[in-house]
Design a protein around this motif. Structure first.
Motif, PDB file in Angstrom:
ATOM      1  N   TYR A 237       0.805  -1.388  -0.125  1.00 22.78           N
ATOM      2  CA  TYR A 237      -0.033   0.118   0.054  1.00 22.78           C
ATOM      3  C   TYR A 237       0.940   1.316  -0.133  1.00 22.78           C
ATOM      4  O   TYR A 237       0.180   2.286  -0.440  1.00 22.78           O
ATOM      5  CB  TYR A 237      -1.151  -0.021   1.071  1.00 22.78           C
ATOM      6  CG  TYR A 237      -0.269   0.105   2.266  1.00 22.78           C
ATOM      7  CD1 TYR A 237      -0.020   1.390   3.163  1.00 22.78           C
ATOM      8  CD2 TYR A 237       0.282  -0.891   3.344  1.00 22.78           C
ATOM      9  CE1 TYR A 237       0.508   1.481   4.321  1.00 22.78           C
ATOM     10  CE2 TYR A 237       0.845  -0.843   4.534  1.00 22.78           C
ATOM     11  CZ  TYR A 237       0.946   0.598   4.891  1.00 22.78           C
ATOM     12  OH  TYR A 237       1.663   0.560   6.361  1.00 22.78           O
ATOM     13  N   LYS A 238       2.114   1.231   0.346  1.00 25.11           N
ATOM     14  CA  LYS A 238       3.080   2.544   0.319  1.00 25.11           C
ATOM     15  C   LYS A 238       3.600   2.577  -1.061  1.00 25.11           C
ATOM     16  O   LYS A 238       4.226   1.582  -1.534  1.00 25.11           O
ATOM     17  CB  LYS A 238       4.015   2.465   1.298  1.00 25.11           C
ATOM     18  CG  LYS A 238       3.555   2.386   2.786  1.00 25.11           C
ATOM     19  CD  LYS A 238       4.629   2.343   3.690  1.00 25.11           C
ATOM     20  CE  LYS A 238       4.306   1.226   4.810  1.00 25.11           C
ATOM     21  NZ  LYS A 238       5.377   1.082   5.638  1.00 25.11           N
ATOM     22  N   ALA A 239       3.560   3.676  -1.650  1.00 27.51           N
ATOM     23  CA  ALA A 239       4.112   3.863  -3.048  1.00 27.51           C
ATOM     24  C   ALA A 239       5.823   4.062  -2.986  1.00 27.51           C
ATOM     25  O   ALA A 239       6.228   4.642  -1.762  1.00 27.51           O
ATOM     26  CB  ALA A 239       3.671   4.797  -3.609  1.00 27.51           C
ATOM     27  N   PHE A 240       6.440   3.621  -3.849  1.00 23.60           N
ATOM     28  CA  PHE A 240       7.965   3.673  -3.976  1.00 23.60           C
ATOM     29  C   PHE A 240       8.235   4.393  -5.390  1.00 23.60           C
ATOM     30  O   PHE A 240       7.424   4.270  -6.382  1.00 23.60           O
ATOM     31  CB  PHE A 240       8.808   2.422  -3.623  1.00 23.60           C
ATOM     32  CG  PHE A 240       8.341   1.279  -4.548  1.00 23.60           C
ATOM     33  CD1 PHE A 240       8.931   1.080  -5.921  1.00 23.60           C
ATOM     34  CD2 PHE A 240       7.373   0.351  -3.973  1.00 23.60           C
ATOM     35  CE1 PHE A 240       8.511   0.175  -6.419  1.00 23.60           C
ATOM     36  CE2 PHE A 240       6.921  -0.516  -4.859  1.00 23.60           C
ATOM     37  CZ  PHE A 240       7.406  -0.812  -6.266  1.00 23.60           C
ATOM     38  N   GLN A 241       9.406   5.149  -5.277  1.00 23.70           N
ATOM     39  CA  GLN A 241       9.904   5.663  -6.406  1.00 23.70           C
ATOM     40  C   GLN A 241      10.421   4.925  -7.620  1.00 23.70           C
ATOM     41  O   GLN A 241      11.386   3.822  -7.037  1.00 23.70           O
ATOM     42  CB  GLN A 241      10.831   6.783  -6.460  1.00 23.70           C
ATOM     43  CG  GLN A 241      10.318   8.090  -5.713  1.00 23.70           C
ATOM     44  CD  GLN A 241      11.293   9.130  -5.456  1.00 23.70           C
ATOM     45  OE1 GLN A 241      12.299   9.168  -6.216  1.00 23.70           O
ATOM     46  NE2 GLN A 241      11.103   9.867  -4.588  1.00 23.70           N
ATOM     47  N   TRP A 242      10.141   4.696  -8.710  1.00 25.82           N
ATOM     48  CA  TRP A 242      10.962   3.525  -9.722  1.00 25.82           C
ATOM     49  C   TRP A 242      10.742   4.195 -11.239  1.00 25.82           C
ATOM     50  O   TRP A 242       9.874   4.864 -11.399  1.00 25.82           O
ATOM     51  CB  TRP A 242      10.083   2.307  -9.580  1.00 25.82           C
ATOM     52  CG  TRP A 242      10.868   1.171 -10.525  1.00 25.82           C
ATOM     53  CD1 TRP A 242      11.908   0.709 -10.552  1.00 25.82           C
ATOM     54  CD2 TRP A 242      10.134   0.499 -11.523  1.00 25.82           C
ATOM     55  NE1 TRP A 242      11.989  -0.094 -11.400  1.00 25.82           N
ATOM     56  CE2 TRP A 242      10.881  -0.364 -12.073  1.00 25.82           C
ATOM     57  CE3 TRP A 242       8.611   0.747 -12.207  1.00 25.82           C
ATOM     58  CZ2 TRP A 242      10.609  -1.197 -13.051  1.00 25.82           C
ATOM     59  CZ3 TRP A 242       8.363  -0.246 -13.070  1.00 25.82           C
ATOM     60  CH2 TRP A 242       9.414  -1.303 -13.541  1.00 25.82           C
TER      61      TRP A 242
ATOM     62  N   VAL B 103       1.563  -4.850  -5.167  1.00 25.49           N
ATOM     63  CA  VAL B 103       0.745  -5.519  -3.877  1.00 25.49           C
ATOM     64  C   VAL B 103       1.147  -7.182  -3.634  1.00 25.49           C
ATOM     65  O   VAL B 103       0.339  -7.865  -3.108  1.00 25.49           O
ATOM     66  CB  VAL B 103      -0.731  -5.524  -4.362  1.00 25.49           C
ATOM     67  CG1 VAL B 103      -1.244  -4.220  -4.497  1.00 25.49           C
ATOM     68  CG2 VAL B 103      -1.126  -6.256  -5.770  1.00 25.49           C
ATOM     69  N   GLY B 104       1.978  -7.694  -4.306  1.00 24.06           N
ATOM     70  CA  GLY B 104       2.553  -9.223  -4.119  1.00 24.06           C
ATOM     71  C   GLY B 104       3.539  -9.472  -5.024  1.00 24.06           C
ATOM     72  O   GLY B 104       4.028  -8.612  -5.943  1.00 24.06           O
ATOM     73  N   TYR B 105       4.231 -10.435  -4.615  1.00 25.93           N
ATOM     74  CA  TYR B 105       5.472 -11.144  -5.517  1.00 25.93           C
ATOM     75  C   TYR B 105       5.350 -12.450  -5.182  1.00 25.93           C
ATOM     76  O   TYR B 105       4.691 -12.994  -4.386  1.00 25.93           O
ATOM     77  CB  TYR B 105       6.621 -10.353  -4.907  1.00 25.93           C
ATOM     78  CG  TYR B 105       7.154 -10.708  -3.485  1.00 25.93           C
ATOM     79  CD1 TYR B 105       7.607 -11.802  -3.311  1.00 25.93           C
ATOM     80  CD2 TYR B 105       6.488  -9.783  -2.569  1.00 25.93           C
ATOM     81  CE1 TYR B 105       7.937 -12.073  -1.686  1.00 25.93           C
ATOM     82  CE2 TYR B 105       6.961 -10.194  -1.122  1.00 25.93           C
ATOM     83  CZ  TYR B 105       7.594 -11.221  -0.988  1.00 25.93           C
ATOM     84  OH  TYR B 105       8.022 -11.449   0.501  1.00 25.93           O
ATOM     85  N   SER B 106       6.192 -13.235  -6.000  1.00 27.77           N
ATOM     86  CA  SER B 106       6.378 -14.788  -5.863  1.00 27.77           C
ATOM     87  C   SER B 106       7.900 -14.965  -5.747  1.00 27.77           C
ATOM     88  O   SER B 106       8.671 -14.349  -6.645  1.00 27.77           O
ATOM     89  CB  SER B 106       5.601 -15.436  -6.935  1.00 27.77           C
ATOM     90  OG  SER B 106       5.985 -15.301  -8.309  1.00 27.77           O
ATOM     91  N   LEU B 107       8.350 -15.960  -5.536  1.00 28.69           N
ATOM     92  CA  LEU B 107       9.334 -16.629  -5.201  1.00 28.69           C
ATOM     93  C   LEU B 107       9.612 -17.975  -5.973  1.00 28.69           C
ATOM     94  O   LEU B 107       8.942 -18.692  -5.464  1.00 28.69           O
ATOM     95  CB  LEU B 107      10.222 -16.532  -3.874  1.00 28.69           C
ATOM     96  CG  LEU B 107      10.482 -15.020  -3.467  1.00 28.69           C
ATOM     97  CD1 LEU B 107      10.498 -15.286  -1.846  1.00 28.69           C
ATOM     98  CD2 LEU B 107      11.315 -14.312  -3.987  1.00 28.69           C
TER      99      LEU B 107
END
Length: 113
Positions: A70-75, A88-92
């Protein structure tokens, strides 16, 4: 507080999708009128893939966990304009031995653009 910056590079070949929110009104005589839906009607989404050793992927996971979806980051996406994004999610996925593949999707935070 200023947004933290995501600095890890993306895998070559990841492509982003850009879309626009548009309102359309069709009239009986065949005429159609279109307009932007809001002041920030542009949306872009980028798949992100990083393959590396556990000690390289670990800091990326910590970064994404800290933001909690929910927190934005610079990219700065490849060939895209820099901005604030959310994940909102990731997978490994294990790649054999100590290598790991991290996949995620970054979506521009349109409320702040």
């Amino acid at each position: 507080m200023a947004a933290r910056v995501f600095t890890w590079g993306a895998r070559v070949g990841d492509k982003g999708d850009v879309s626009f929110a548009v309102l359309s009104a069709k009239f009986g005589d065949g005429y159609q009128q279109d307009a932007a839906d809001g002041i920030n009607n542009r949306s872009d989404t980028w798949p992100y893939t990083y393959i590396g050793y556990e000690h390289e992927v670990g800091p990326i996971v910590e970064f994404l966990e800290w933001h909690g979806g929910y927190k934005a980051f610079q990219w700065s996406p490849p060939f895209g304009r820099p901005g604030l994004y959310k994940c909102v999610g990731y997978s490994l996925t294990p790649q054999g031995g100590p290598k790991v593949q991290l996949t995620a999707t970054f979506t521009r935070d349109t409320r702040t653009t």
